[in-house]
Design a protein around this motif. Structure first.
Motif, PDB file in Angstrom:
ATOM      1  N   THR A  10       0.836  -1.204   0.000  1.00  0.00           N
ATOM      2  CA  THR A  10       0.000   0.000   0.000  1.00  0.00           C
ATOM      3  C   THR A  10       0.870   1.254   0.000  1.00  0.00           C
ATOM      4  O   THR A  10       0.599   2.206  -0.749  1.00  0.00           O
ATOM      5  CB  THR A  10      -0.950  -0.001   1.212  1.00  0.00           C
ATOM      6  OG1 THR A  10      -1.797  -1.148   1.118  1.00  0.00           O
ATOM      7  CG2 THR A  10      -1.803   1.259   1.253  1.00  0.00           C
ATOM      8  N   ALA A  11       1.911   1.265   0.824  1.00  0.00           N
ATOM      9  CA  ALA A  11       2.822   2.417   0.853  1.00  0.00           C
ATOM     10  C   ALA A  11       3.481   2.617  -0.508  1.00  0.00           C
ATOM     11  O   ALA A  11       3.587   3.754  -1.006  1.00  0.00           O
ATOM     12  CB  ALA A  11       3.879   2.219   1.934  1.00  0.00           C
ATOM     13  N   ALA A  12       3.906   1.534  -1.137  1.00  0.00           N
ATOM     14  CA  ALA A  12       4.513   1.638  -2.468  1.00  0.00           C
ATOM     15  C   ALA A  12       3.492   2.145  -3.479  1.00  0.00           C
ATOM     16  O   ALA A  12       3.813   2.974  -4.341  1.00  0.00           O
ATOM     17  CB  ALA A  12       5.069   0.284  -2.902  1.00  0.00           C
ATOM     18  N   GLY A  13       2.271   1.662  -3.382  1.00  0.00           N
ATOM     19  CA  GLY A  13       1.220   2.108  -4.293  1.00  0.00           C
ATOM     20  C   GLY A  13       0.942   3.595  -4.153  1.00  0.00           C
ATOM     21  O   GLY A  13       0.800   4.308  -5.149  1.00  0.00           O
ATOM     22  N   ILE A  14       0.882   4.065  -2.928  1.00  0.00           N
ATOM     23  CA  ILE A  14       0.659   5.491  -2.693  1.00  0.00           C
ATOM     24  C   ILE A  14       1.826   6.308  -3.249  1.00  0.00           C
ATOM     25  O   ILE A  14       1.622   7.359  -3.856  1.00  0.00           O
ATOM     26  CB  ILE A  14       0.419   5.756  -1.194  1.00  0.00           C
ATOM     27  CG1 ILE A  14      -0.933   5.150  -0.785  1.00  0.00           C
ATOM     28  CG2 ILE A  14       0.476   7.244  -0.870  1.00  0.00           C
ATOM     29  CD1 ILE A  14      -1.171   5.105   0.712  1.00  0.00           C
ATOM     30  N   ALA A  15       3.044   5.805  -3.074  1.00  0.00           N
ATOM     31  CA  ALA A  15       4.216   6.494  -3.639  1.00  0.00           C
ATOM     32  C   ALA A  15       4.121   6.565  -5.160  1.00  0.00           C
ATOM     33  O   ALA A  15       4.461   7.594  -5.763  1.00  0.00           O
ATOM     34  CB  ALA A  15       5.504   5.783  -3.215  1.00  0.00           C
ATOM     35  N   LEU A  17       1.432   6.705  -6.896  1.00  0.00           N
ATOM     36  CA  LEU A  17       0.377   7.654  -7.248  1.00  0.00           C
ATOM     37  C   LEU A  17       0.769   9.103  -6.948  1.00  0.00           C
ATOM     38  O   LEU A  17       0.415  10.010  -7.706  1.00  0.00           O
ATOM     39  CB  LEU A  17      -0.918   7.299  -6.509  1.00  0.00           C
ATOM     40  CG  LEU A  17      -1.513   5.932  -6.862  1.00  0.00           C
ATOM     41  CD1 LEU A  17      -2.672   5.606  -5.936  1.00  0.00           C
ATOM     42  CD2 LEU A  17      -1.947   5.880  -8.318  1.00  0.00           C
ATOM     43  N   LEU A  18       1.512   9.318  -5.866  1.00  0.00           N
ATOM     44  CA  LEU A  18       1.830  10.681  -5.443  1.00  0.00           C
ATOM     45  C   LEU A  18       3.159  11.213  -5.965  1.00  0.00           C
ATOM     46  O   LEU A  18       3.339  12.430  -6.042  1.00  0.00           O
ATOM     47  CB  LEU A  18       1.809  10.777  -3.914  1.00  0.00           C
ATOM     48  CG  LEU A  18       0.469  10.486  -3.239  1.00  0.00           C
ATOM     49  CD1 LEU A  18       0.603  10.607  -1.728  1.00  0.00           C
ATOM     50  CD2 LEU A  18      -0.618  11.412  -3.776  1.00  0.00           C
ATOM     51  N   ALA A  19       4.086  10.327  -6.283  1.00  0.00           N
ATOM     52  CA  ALA A  19       5.421  10.769  -6.712  1.00  0.00           C
ATOM     53  C   ALA A  19       5.898  10.015  -7.947  1.00  0.00           C
ATOM     54  O   ALA A  19       6.982   9.423  -7.933  1.00  0.00           O
ATOM     55  CB  ALA A  19       6.406  10.605  -5.560  1.00  0.00           C
ATOM     56  N   PRO A  20       5.126  10.022  -9.021  1.00  0.00           N
ATOM     57  CA  PRO A  20       5.514   9.238 -10.195  1.00  0.00           C
ATOM     58  C   PRO A  20       6.812   9.733 -10.849  1.00  0.00           C
ATOM     59  O   PRO A  20       7.538   8.932 -11.437  1.00  0.00           O
ATOM     60  CB  PRO A  20       4.330   9.396 -11.142  1.00  0.00           C
ATOM     61  CG  PRO A  20       3.676  10.663 -10.725  1.00  0.00           C
ATOM     62  CD  PRO A  20       3.882  10.750  -9.245  1.00  0.00           C
ATOM     63  N   ASP A  21       7.126  11.014 -10.737  1.00  0.00           N
ATOM     64  CA  ASP A  21       8.329  11.528 -11.388  1.00  0.00           C
ATOM     65  C   ASP A  21       9.604  10.885 -10.848  1.00  0.00           C
ATOM     66  O   ASP A  21      10.528  10.595 -11.610  1.00  0.00           O
ATOM     67  CB  ASP A  21       8.409  13.048 -11.250  1.00  0.00           C
ATOM     68  CG  ASP A  21       7.335  13.744 -12.061  1.00  0.00           C
ATOM     69  OD1 ASP A  21       6.851  13.149 -13.052  1.00  0.00           O
ATOM     70  OD2 ASP A  21       6.965  14.877 -11.700  1.00  0.00           O
ATOM     71  N   GLN A  22       9.648  10.639  -9.529  1.00  0.00           N
ATOM     72  CA  GLN A  22      10.829   9.986  -8.965  1.00  0.00           C
ATOM     73  C   GLN A  22      10.953   8.556  -9.477  1.00  0.00           C
ATOM     74  O   GLN A  22      12.044   8.076  -9.740  1.00  0.00           O
ATOM     75  CB  GLN A  22      10.770   9.986  -7.430  1.00  0.00           C
ATOM     76  CG  GLN A  22      11.078  11.309  -6.797  1.00  0.00           C
ATOM     77  CD  GLN A  22       9.899  12.274  -6.801  1.00  0.00           C
ATOM     78  OE1 GLN A  22       8.748  11.876  -6.947  1.00  0.00           O
ATOM     79  NE2 GLN A  22      10.189  13.547  -6.636  1.00  0.00           N
ATOM     80  N   LEU A  23       9.828   7.888  -9.635  1.00  0.00           N
ATOM     81  CA  LEU A  23       9.863   6.499 -10.100  1.00  0.00           C
ATOM     82  C   LEU A  23      10.159   6.404 -11.594  1.00  0.00           C
ATOM     83  O   LEU A  23      10.671   5.387 -12.057  1.00  0.00           O
ATOM     84  CB  LEU A  23       8.556   5.802  -9.738  1.00  0.00           C
ATOM     85  CG  LEU A  23       8.345   5.706  -8.224  1.00  0.00           C
ATOM     86  CD1 LEU A  23       6.937   5.284  -7.903  1.00  0.00           C
ATOM     87  CD2 LEU A  23       9.346   4.767  -7.599  1.00  0.00           C
ATOM     88  N   SER A  40      -0.785   2.984 -13.064  1.00  0.00           N
ATOM     89  CA  SER A  40      -1.541   1.722 -13.015  1.00  0.00           C
ATOM     90  C   SER A  40      -0.994   0.783 -11.947  1.00  0.00           C
ATOM     91  O   SER A  40      -1.763   0.117 -11.241  1.00  0.00           O
ATOM     92  CB  SER A  40      -1.502   1.024 -14.374  1.00  0.00           C
ATOM     93  OG  SER A  40      -2.097   1.827 -15.348  1.00  0.00           O
ATOM     94  N   THR A  41       0.321   0.730 -11.828  1.00  0.00           N
ATOM     95  CA  THR A  41       0.901  -0.161 -10.821  1.00  0.00           C
ATOM     96  C   THR A  41       0.604   0.344  -9.412  1.00  0.00           C
ATOM     97  O   THR A  41       0.437  -0.456  -8.495  1.00  0.00           O
ATOM     98  CB  THR A  41       2.411  -0.357 -11.028  1.00  0.00           C
ATOM     99  OG1 THR A  41       3.064   0.909 -11.010  1.00  0.00           O
ATOM    100  CG2 THR A  41       2.704  -1.086 -12.330  1.00  0.00           C
ATOM    101  N   GLY A  42       0.508   1.659  -9.256  1.00  0.00           N
ATOM    102  CA  GLY A  42       0.120   2.200  -7.955  1.00  0.00           C
ATOM    103  C   GLY A  42      -1.280   1.767  -7.575  1.00  0.00           C
ATOM    104  O   GLY A  42      -1.529   1.329  -6.437  1.00  0.00           O
ATOM    105  N   LEU A  43      -2.193   1.869  -8.524  1.00  0.00           N
ATOM    106  CA  LEU A  43      -3.569   1.402  -8.273  1.00  0.00           C
ATOM    107  C   LEU A  43      -3.587  -0.094  -7.973  1.00  0.00           C
ATOM    108  O   LEU A  43      -4.292  -0.553  -7.073  1.00  0.00           O
ATOM    109  CB  LEU A  43      -4.459   1.712  -9.474  1.00  0.00           C
ATOM    110  CG  LEU A  43      -4.757   3.176  -9.761  1.00  0.00           C
ATOM    111  CD1 LEU A  43      -5.587   3.302 -11.044  1.00  0.00           C
ATOM    112  CD2 LEU A  43      -5.456   3.836  -8.592  1.00  0.00           C
ATOM    113  N   PHE A  44      -2.818  -0.843  -8.745  1.00  0.00           N
ATOM    114  CA  PHE A  44      -2.749  -2.288  -8.542  1.00  0.00           C
ATOM    115  C   PHE A  44      -2.261  -2.623  -7.138  1.00  0.00           C
ATOM    116  O   PHE A  44      -2.832  -3.481  -6.450  1.00  0.00           O
ATOM    117  CB  PHE A  44      -1.829  -2.959  -9.574  1.00  0.00           C
ATOM    118  CG  PHE A  44      -1.443  -4.348  -9.177  1.00  0.00           C
ATOM    119  CD1 PHE A  44      -2.334  -5.392  -9.320  1.00  0.00           C
ATOM    120  CD2 PHE A  44      -0.207  -4.604  -8.594  1.00  0.00           C
ATOM    121  CE1 PHE A  44      -1.997  -6.682  -8.906  1.00  0.00           C
ATOM    122  CE2 PHE A  44       0.137  -5.878  -8.179  1.00  0.00           C
ATOM    123  CZ  PHE A  44      -0.757  -6.916  -8.338  1.00  0.00           C
TER     124      PHE A  44
END
Length: 131
Positions: A10-15, A17-23, A40-44
Motif C-alpha cells: 500500500t505504501a509503495a502504491g501510494i508512492a 500515485l503521489l510521486a511518479p516523477d521519482q519512479l 496503473s501499478t500504484g492502483l494495482f
C-alpha cells in the motif's frame, strides 16, 4: 505476515500515485507508456493489498503480487547500477545489495501469505495424505 506485506505494498502504491516523477527515473527505457504504467501499478498495489487482506480473491492477489514483484525487479537493478538518487532511498550499495537479494523473498512472501504456496512451514496436502 499478510498485514505487513499489505502495508508495504500500500505504501509503495501510494508512492506510485503521489510521486511518479521519482519512479520514472528508475523505470527502464524499454517500458512503454511509463507514466501510465507507474500510475496503473500504484492502483494495482493498493487494490491487491486490499484483496490480500479482505478479499475472497486472496490467492489470486498473492500470485499477482508475486508476478508484479518479479516484473519490477529490472527497475531495482537500474536504480542500483545507475546509482539514481531518490528521496528517502539510499543510492548506496549497502541498500541495493540487500534490496536486490530480498526480491525473491518478497515474491515468496506474497505467495505464502495468500496460501498459494505453503513451503516451508506448512506440510503439503500430499504429505498429510501419506501419514
Amino acid at each position: 505476515m499478510r498485514v505487513v506485506l499489505a502495508i508495504f505494498y500500500t505504501a509503495a502504491g501510494i508512492a506510485h500515485l503521489l510521486a511518479p516523477d521519482q519512479l520514472l527515473a528508475i523505470t527502464p527505457s524499454w517500458v512503454p507508456f511509463q507514466r501510465q504504467v507507474i500510475f496503473s501499478t500504484g492502483l494495482f498495489e493498493v487494490a491487491a493489498s486490499t484483496a490480500l487482506l479482505v478479499g475472497v480473491q486472496r490467492k489470486s492477489a498473492g500470485i499477482l503480487m508475486a508476478l508484479y514483484a518479479l516484473c519490477v525487479w529490472p527497475a531495482n537493478f537500474k536504480h542500483a547500477i545507475e546509482g539514481i538518487d531518490l528521496p528517502y532511498i539510499s543510492s548506496s550499495w549497502w541498500y541495493h545489495v540487500p534490496r536486490l537479494a530480498f526480491q525473491p523473498v518478497i515474491i515468496w512472501w506474497a505467495l505464502f501469505c495468500s496460501s498459494a504456496v505453503s513451503w516451508p512451514f506448512r506440510p503439503s496436502r500430499r504429505n498429510l495424505l501419506r501419514h
